[in-house]
Design a protein around this motif. Sequence first.
Motif, mmCIF file in Angstrom:
data_model
loop_
_atom_site.group_PDB
_atom_site.id
_atom_site.type_symbol
_atom_site.label_atom_id
_atom_site.label_comp_id
_atom_site.label_asym_id
_atom_site.label_seq_id
_atom_site.Cartn_x
_atom_site.Cartn_y
_atom_site.Cartn_z
ATOM 1 N N VAL A 159 55.235 86.197 84.938
ATOM 2 C CA VAL A 159 55.184 86.034 83.482
ATOM 3 C C VAL A 159 54.167 87.025 82.925
ATOM 4 C CG1 VAL A 159 55.822 83.601 83.579
ATOM 5 C CG2 VAL A 159 53.411 84.247 83.600
ATOM 6 N N GLN A 160 54.216 87.214 81.622
ATOM 7 C CA GLN A 160 53.239 88.081 80.978
ATOM 8 C C GLN A 160 52.602 87.361 79.794
ATOM 9 O OE1 GLN A 160 55.020 91.627 79.392
ATOM 10 N NE2 GLN A 160 56.656 90.529 78.349
ATOM 11 N N VAL A 161 51.424 87.850 79.402
ATOM 12 C CA VAL A 161 50.634 87.226 78.349
ATOM 13 C C VAL A 161 50.433 88.228 77.227
ATOM 14 C CG1 VAL A 161 48.356 86.290 77.783
ATOM 15 C CG2 VAL A 161 49.478 85.628 79.910
ATOM 16 N N ASN A 162 50.551 87.772 75.995
ATOM 17 C CA ASN A 162 50.336 88.625 74.831
ATOM 18 C C ASN A 162 48.855 89.005 74.733
ATOM 19 O OD1 ASN A 162 49.992 89.680 72.192
ATOM 20 N ND2 ASN A 162 51.744 88.509 71.459
ATOM 21 N N PRO A 163 48.521 90.310 74.653
ATOM 22 C CA PRO A 163 47.114 90.714 74.544
ATOM 23 C C PRO A 163 46.395 90.091 73.352
ATOM 24 C CG PRO A 163 48.498 92.613 75.017
ATOM 25 C CD PRO A 163 49.416 91.466 74.731
ATOM 26 N N MET A 164 47.121 89.832 72.251
ATOM 27 C CA MET A 164 46.487 89.204 71.092
ATOM 28 C C MET A 164 46.050 87.778 71.406
ATOM 29 S SD MET A 164 46.354 91.548 68.895
ATOM 30 C CE MET A 164 45.806 90.569 67.499
ATOM 31 N N HIS A 165 46.802 87.101 72.262
ATOM 32 C CA HIS A 165 46.419 85.748 72.653
ATOM 33 C C HIS A 165 45.149 85.761 73.486
ATOM 34 C CE1 HIS A 165 50.833 84.135 72.191
ATOM 35 N NE2 HIS A 165 50.258 84.470 71.039
ATOM 36 N N THR A 166 45.044 86.715 74.406
ATOM 37 C CA THR A 166 43.836 86.776 75.241
ATOM 38 C C THR A 166 42.605 87.061 74.384
ATOM 39 O OG1 THR A 166 44.213 89.129 75.711
ATOM 40 C CG2 THR A 166 45.135 87.542 77.249
ATOM 41 N N LYS A 225 42.140 86.184 71.235
ATOM 42 C CA LYS A 225 41.793 84.971 70.507
ATOM 43 C C LYS A 225 41.134 83.944 71.414
ATOM 44 C CE LYS A 225 43.396 86.078 66.425
ATOM 45 N NZ LYS A 225 42.476 86.229 65.258
ATOM 46 N N VAL A 226 41.654 83.794 72.635
ATOM 47 C CA VAL A 226 41.095 82.814 73.561
ATOM 48 C C VAL A 226 39.681 83.208 73.974
ATOM 49 C CG1 VAL A 226 41.359 81.752 75.829
ATOM 50 C CG2 VAL A 226 43.345 82.064 74.367
ATOM 51 N N LYS A 227 39.425 84.499 74.118
ATOM 52 C CA LYS A 227 38.065 84.948 74.429
ATOM 53 C C LYS A 227 37.094 84.535 73.337
ATOM 54 C CE LYS A 227 39.567 89.085 76.906
ATOM 55 N NZ LYS A 227 39.640 90.562 76.846
ATOM 56 N N GLU A 228 37.517 84.689 72.083
ATOM 57 C CA GLU A 228 36.658 84.302 70.975
ATOM 58 C C GLU A 228 36.384 82.798 70.975
ATOM 59 O OE1 GLU A 228 38.690 85.656 67.525
ATOM 60 O OE2 GLU A 228 38.178 87.768 67.835
#
Length: 284
Positions: free
Chosen positions: A97-104, A106-109
């Motif tokens: 699977v792949q993850v949207n860079p924008m999601h990562t 936001k989750v970091k924040e």
Amino acid sequence: MRKADTRKVKAVGDDTLIVAVDIGMEMNRGYCTTPDGRSSKTFKFDNTRAGMDTLWDMITINKNRFKCNEVIVGYESTGPYGEPMLHYLMKKPVRIVQVNPMHTKKVKEISDNSPLKTDDKDPRVIADIIRWGRALSIVIPEGDAAYLRRLNNSRERHVRERTALVNQLQQLVFLLFPEFRTVIKDIKCKTPLYLLRKYPTPETLSVLDKDVLGEEMRKRSRGKLKEHHADMLINLARKYRRHQGRSGRVIHGYKAYPHPIGDADKSYCRVRKRNGDSPWEDTL
């Protein structure tokens, strides 16, 4: 080749090993965890065949350690650097699977109030997104589908390059001979490009005979530009040279800028014609 299915992945089962990978050009970082929170330390592996073997060894060890029945491997979309791992894992009993860079980001924040990139933090963030069921399934094209994707990417890159070159050309023409565009509006066409290559300064245009230049312009433009256009161009060049007293080469390095796009288009049409309507068309 199956049709594209990029639906969100549902929450993973309790007996699934989550493997998150932060892709780099030379070095990758991996992290193994389970839905109930058991995890390994972050580990490194090279973006080579030996490095992929190291990744698979870590997956096997942690799968046995945590007594998992399934494996899901997720990564952040990173362009071409993740493809060696994808092609390696295609032959393994895992789900990719792949993850949207924008999601990562936001989750970091959310996790530590900072969107900054940290090598050890990134794979853990990717694992959290997979655990929450926010990852996307992917389809890895093969054969002609993969070739067409490469052609599409190449064409898009060449279009961006051409746009940058045309913008530079327009700026140069404006600086050195702005009156040129009062005669020929679109300098991207073949006739103005030909004139700018052959007569790169107002000085070289100002000494021409209008009949000679008019015949050249008529042939190149297939009758759209005629002798009166040549006369206007020569007179403007003479006035500009007299008032400005400066010169410079207008065009340099633009001779072949449309050709890579044309080459990509020809290859694309050739492969499409060979395959007709294919089910993998929407994966490109």
